[in-house]
Design a protein around this motif. Sequence first.
Motif, PDB file in Angstrom:
ATOM      1  N   ILE A   1       0.836  -1.196   0.000  1.00 51.08           N
ATOM      2  CA  ILE A   1       0.000   0.000   0.000  1.00 51.08           C
ATOM      3  C   ILE A   1       0.872   1.248   0.000  1.00 51.08           C
ATOM      4  O   ILE A   1       0.605   2.217  -0.712  1.00 51.08           O
ATOM      5  N   CYS A   2       1.946   1.233   0.805  1.00 56.29           N
ATOM      6  CA  CYS A   2       2.847   2.385   0.851  1.00 56.29           C
ATOM      7  C   CYS A   2       3.501   2.622  -0.503  1.00 56.29           C
ATOM      8  O   CYS A   2       3.664   3.769  -0.934  1.00 56.29           O
ATOM      9  N   ILE A   3       3.869   1.521  -1.181  1.00 58.79           N
ATOM     10  CA  ILE A   3       4.493   1.653  -2.492  1.00 58.79           C
ATOM     11  C   ILE A   3       3.517   2.268  -3.483  1.00 58.79           C
ATOM     12  O   ILE A   3       3.851   3.198  -4.224  1.00 58.79           O
ATOM     13  N   PHE A   4       2.279   1.773  -3.501  1.00 60.65           N
ATOM     14  CA  PHE A   4       1.278   2.314  -4.410  1.00 60.65           C
ATOM     15  C   PHE A   4       1.022   3.791  -4.119  1.00 60.65           C
ATOM     16  O   PHE A   4       0.884   4.606  -5.034  1.00 60.65           O
ATOM     17  N   LEU A   5       0.955   4.138  -2.832  1.00 64.75           N
ATOM     18  CA  LEU A   5       0.703   5.523  -2.459  1.00 64.75           C
ATOM     19  C   LEU A   5       1.834   6.429  -2.915  1.00 64.75           C
ATOM     20  O   LEU A   5       1.604   7.510  -3.463  1.00 64.75           O
ATOM     21  N   SER A   6       3.066   5.990  -2.710  1.00 69.70           N
ATOM     22  CA  SER A   6       4.216   6.798  -3.109  1.00 69.70           C
ATOM     23  C   SER A   6       4.278   6.965  -4.621  1.00 69.70           C
ATOM     24  O   SER A   6       4.577   8.042  -5.132  1.00 69.70           O
ATOM     25  N   LEU A   7       3.991   5.890  -5.337  1.00 70.31           N
ATOM     26  CA  LEU A   7       3.996   5.974  -6.792  1.00 70.31           C
ATOM     27  C   LEU A   7       2.916   6.932  -7.293  1.00 70.31           C
ATOM     28  O   LEU A   7       3.132   7.693  -8.235  1.00 70.31           O
ATOM     29  N   LYS A  23      -7.445   2.187  -8.861  1.00 72.51           N
ATOM     30  CA  LYS A  23      -8.052   0.868  -9.019  1.00 72.51           C
ATOM     31  C   LYS A  23      -7.309  -0.168  -8.178  1.00 72.51           C
ATOM     32  O   LYS A  23      -7.926  -1.004  -7.511  1.00 72.51           O
ATOM     33  N   LEU A  24      -5.980  -0.095  -8.216  1.00 69.43           N
ATOM     34  CA  LEU A  24      -5.192  -1.030  -7.421  1.00 69.43           C
ATOM     35  C   LEU A  24      -5.449  -0.830  -5.932  1.00 69.43           C
ATOM     36  O   LEU A  24      -5.569  -1.797  -5.171  1.00 69.43           O
ATOM     37  N   SER A  25      -5.537   0.435  -5.515  1.00 72.06           N
ATOM     38  CA  SER A  25      -5.811   0.724  -4.107  1.00 72.06           C
ATOM     39  C   SER A  25      -7.175   0.191  -3.698  1.00 72.06           C
ATOM     40  O   SER A  25      -7.346  -0.343  -2.600  1.00 72.06           O
ATOM     41  N   LEU A  26      -8.153   0.336  -4.601  1.00 74.79           N
ATOM     42  CA  LEU A  26      -9.490  -0.178  -4.313  1.00 74.79           C
ATOM     43  C   LEU A  26      -9.471  -1.696  -4.182  1.00 74.79           C
ATOM     44  O   LEU A  26     -10.082  -2.265  -3.269  1.00 74.79           O
ATOM     45  N   ILE A  27      -8.744  -2.349  -5.082  1.00 78.82           N
ATOM     46  CA  ILE A  27      -8.645  -3.809  -5.032  1.00 78.82           C
ATOM     47  C   ILE A  27      -7.990  -4.257  -3.729  1.00 78.82           C
ATOM     48  O   ILE A  27      -8.458  -5.186  -3.057  1.00 78.82           O
ATOM     49  N   VAL A  28      -6.895  -3.572  -3.357  1.00 78.78           N
ATOM     50  CA  VAL A  28      -6.200  -3.920  -2.116  1.00 78.78           C
ATOM     51  C   VAL A  28      -7.113  -3.708  -0.912  1.00 78.78           C
ATOM     52  O   VAL A  28      -7.150  -4.528   0.012  1.00 78.78           O
ATOM     53  N   SER A  29      -7.867  -2.613  -0.920  1.00 79.50           N
ATOM     54  CA  SER A  29      -8.778  -2.330   0.192  1.00 79.50           C
ATOM     55  C   SER A  29      -9.846  -3.413   0.318  1.00 79.50           C
ATOM     56  O   SER A  29     -10.160  -3.876   1.425  1.00 79.50           O
ATOM     57  N   LEU A  31      -9.613  -6.496  -0.716  1.00 82.01           N
ATOM     58  CA  LEU A  31      -8.961  -7.720  -0.249  1.00 82.01           C
ATOM     59  C   LEU A  31      -8.705  -7.677   1.252  1.00 82.01           C
ATOM     60  O   LEU A  31      -8.856  -8.692   1.945  1.00 82.01           O
ATOM     61  N   LEU A  32      -8.315  -6.506   1.759  1.00 81.45           N
ATOM     62  CA  LEU A  32      -8.083  -6.374   3.197  1.00 81.45           C
ATOM     63  C   LEU A  32      -9.373  -6.573   3.985  1.00 81.45           C
ATOM     64  O   LEU A  32      -9.379  -7.206   5.048  1.00 81.45           O
ATOM     65  N   VAL A  33     -10.471  -6.030   3.464  1.00 81.72           N
ATOM     66  CA  VAL A  33     -11.769  -6.210   4.126  1.00 81.72           C
ATOM     67  C   VAL A  33     -12.160  -7.687   4.134  1.00 81.72           C
ATOM     68  O   VAL A  33     -12.603  -8.227   5.161  1.00 81.72           O
ATOM     69  N   LEU A  34     -11.983  -8.352   2.992  1.00 78.78           N
ATOM     70  CA  LEU A  34     -12.313  -9.776   2.915  1.00 78.78           C
ATOM     71  C   LEU A  34     -11.435 -10.592   3.860  1.00 78.78           C
ATOM     72  O   LEU A  34     -11.916 -11.507   4.539  1.00 78.78           O
ATOM     73  N   PHE A  35     -10.144 -10.257   3.898  1.00 74.32           N
ATOM     74  CA  PHE A  35      -9.236 -10.966   4.800  1.00 74.32           C
ATOM     75  C   PHE A  35      -9.661 -10.774   6.252  1.00 74.32           C
ATOM     76  O   PHE A  35      -9.641 -11.721   7.045  1.00 74.32           O
ATOM     77  N   SER A  36     -10.053  -9.549   6.602  1.00 75.50           N
ATOM     78  CA  SER A  36     -10.484  -9.271   7.973  1.00 75.50           C
ATOM     79  C   SER A  36     -11.733 -10.069   8.325  1.00 75.50           C
ATOM     80  O   SER A  36     -11.844 -10.627   9.423  1.00 75.50           O
ATOM     81  N   LEU A  37     -12.675 -10.129   7.380  1.00 80.48           N
ATOM     82  CA  LEU A  37     -13.899 -10.891   7.628  1.00 80.48           C
ATOM     83  C   LEU A  37     -13.600 -12.380   7.799  1.00 80.48           C
ATOM     84  O   LEU A  37     -14.142 -13.038   8.696  1.00 80.48           O
ATOM     85  N   LEU A  38     -12.724 -12.904   6.943  1.00 82.09           N
ATOM     86  CA  LEU A  38     -12.356 -14.317   7.061  1.00 82.09           C
ATOM     87  C   LEU A  38     -11.643 -14.594   8.378  1.00 82.09           C
ATOM     88  O   LEU A  38     -11.846 -15.641   9.002  1.00 82.09           O
TER      89      LEU A  38
END
Length: 220
Positions: A1-7, A23-29, A31-38
């Motif tokens: 996430i830090c790399i994407f933000l810096s870029l 789009k990448l940030s949205l996808i990562v977000s 995925l993080l929500v899904l991971f948290s739910l799991l």
Amino acid sequence: ICIFLSLAIANRKQLNFIRINLKLSLIVSVLLVLFSLLYILRIENSDNLYDFDKMTEFYDIPSPQLTLLLLPFHLQSREAMGVSEVAIERIDEINKYIDSNMLFIQDLVTLLPGDQVSAGNVLGIVVNLNPNVSLTPGLLGGLYLSYGLIGIISGLFILGCLVQYVWKKYLLTNSPYYLTLVTITSAYIIELINRGFFKPMYLIVFLILRFCIRRVINEK
């Protein structure tokens, strides 16, 4: 996430690039929500994971809503000290498997072909008498087991110089690249303090970051 933000910050004038990163940030977000739910579902439905209520009762923790977050740090410190103490007493046993001077960087050797044993597995065999267990001694224990007191002083000095270097670079350049470098360096130093052994990922992550930055520079 830090790399994407810096870029994204470094290329804020390039709208197409920003859209891609959004789009990448949205996808990562997502995925993080899904991971948290799991993860929550796993905690709720697993009998093998430790129950926080039982932990609170066992350690008689006052105000657990305030102190429970700090308990893992306390337990990890106790475990690291205990593992280190037993490992120091059984240093001759460690030398039967690998040279104790190589213990701190033994995980780098696991990248080589063949059947290589990791430092954590060696401690699992020697300290816990179980080849299926991997133990960590913390940074102080890892440095002391391999290099003694001089190793602790030298290792902490090198880490301090590294943090100082990247932080000064960021202050001088105000570059998103060095901001990312400061963040990643700090995160992995904390990881190293916890683990106690130098792992290949500590090098690989910086190589990946360097590769990403070069790609961005070449595309400008």
